[in-house]
Design an enzyme around this catalytic site. Sequence first.
Site, short mmCIF file in Angstrom:
data_model
loop_
_atom_site.label_atom_id
_atom_site.label_comp_id
_atom_site.label_asym_id
_atom_site.label_seq_id
_atom_site.Cartn_x
_atom_site.Cartn_y
_atom_site.Cartn_z
N ARG A 112 -0.86 5.27 17.54
CA ARG A 112 -1.08 6.32 16.53
C ARG A 112 -0.66 7.72 16.97
O ARG A 112 -0.14 8.48 16.15
CB ARG A 112 -2.55 6.33 16.09
N ASP A 121 -8.02 4.52 12.03
CA ASP A 121 -6.68 5.09 12.01
C ASP A 121 -6.60 6.41 11.26
O ASP A 121 -5.81 7.29 11.62
CB ASP A 121 -5.69 4.09 11.40
N ASP A 145 0.82 -1.22 0.00
CA ASP A 145 0.00 0.00 0.00
C ASP A 145 0.85 1.27 0.00
O ASP A 145 0.68 2.16 -0.84
CB ASP A 145 -0.93 0.02 1.21
N SER A 196 -5.58 -8.79 7.43
CA SER A 196 -5.00 -7.47 7.60
C SER A 196 -4.50 -7.40 9.04
O SER A 196 -5.27 -7.55 9.98
CB SER A 196 -6.05 -6.39 7.35
#
Length: 404
Positions: free
Chosen positions: A96, A125, A16, A178
């Site tokens: 994060r 996210d 990605d 994932s």
Amino acid sequence: MSKVNKVVLAYSGGLDTSVIVKWLMETYNCEVVTFTADLGQGEEVEPARAKAEALGVKQIYIEDLREEFVRDYVFPMFRANAIYEGEYLLGTSIARPLIARRLIEIANETDADAISHGATGKGNDQVRFELGGYALKPGVQVIAPWREWDLNSRESLLAYCDKHGIEVEKKKGKSPYSMDANLLHISYEGDILEDPWTEAEEEMWRWSVSPENAPDKPTYIELTYEKGDIVAIDGEHLKPHEVLLKLNEVGGANGIGRLDIVENRFVGMKSRGCYETPGGTIMLKGHRAIESLTLDRELAHLKDSLMPKYAELIYNGFWWSPEREALQGLIDDSQRYVNGKVRLKLYKGNVIVVGRQSENDSLFDEKIATFEEDQGAYDQKDAAGFIKLNALRLRIAAEKGRLL
């Protein structure tokens, strides 16, 4: 589309974000700076450098943030005993704010006018990265490719790579899930997990043995606390990230920390995910045990009442908010006397408290708590007036016929 000269991208080196590097260059005609963080995900991050260089990136940041991650984010969160919706230990959420902070700092260092990430438009996210970015640099521009491009499948991403000569590893036996990992946890989503009725495959789990296959003999560990943080395991003083590494190892070996939940995402949808958090599961149990000995009752209950809000703030991406910082101040102040030791028994997926002590800060008074002769430390007759005073409003309401 605003003019962008330079953008800092949160870069993993995977499919990605490799596509995103080229897409940013092509779409925005801008320079790309990559930032790769080692948060203890268990994979080498240095190969990301060669991948970024092959894509034409000139400024490449690769940083080991494991110590900072546990010391300044994981430990403060665990002082609050934070869990989201009663189960989730916030392993992805707490990583994060640190990534967002470094994105902004690097943007300032390199005179970049934008930051970018690889989060999709369906997940949490994107919110966490961007709320952190705006809180730390209000005028920053954020580029979220998944909300702009039409490359909405793995096949289309691979086709883009072929077209632009981007080399990507096509690993045999690649996991269909994932996944996101750091020192606190590893998460799994997608594939068969999208059906909440389907049990996760045993082969999916990476950090822990199944409770059925865990040792038949329990493992005992002793945790030493100072101001609410673990500073030693079995008497060996360790750095914060070393504490979590050790607890992950011993917890995983005893089948601890697996979780399968359906959670409510901030963006509105429900999502089924599986998590492995062996060290964090041990930390939560141990911390509550030492607090049970050292915290005043009303302070402990106040913390418990505030915890769901605190956990929600982290889950939703508001780490850098004034309300989280205010709550953190109260939480940290409450930990002044949370010192001592906790002994735990780990057995087939269970974390069992078998002992706790605090030489100087324990509020447990054996002379008062004993069922034997207390030698006048507590007058049981006093309880009668206490009960009658607390019953007064109930008796008045009952006389008025309001309780039934």
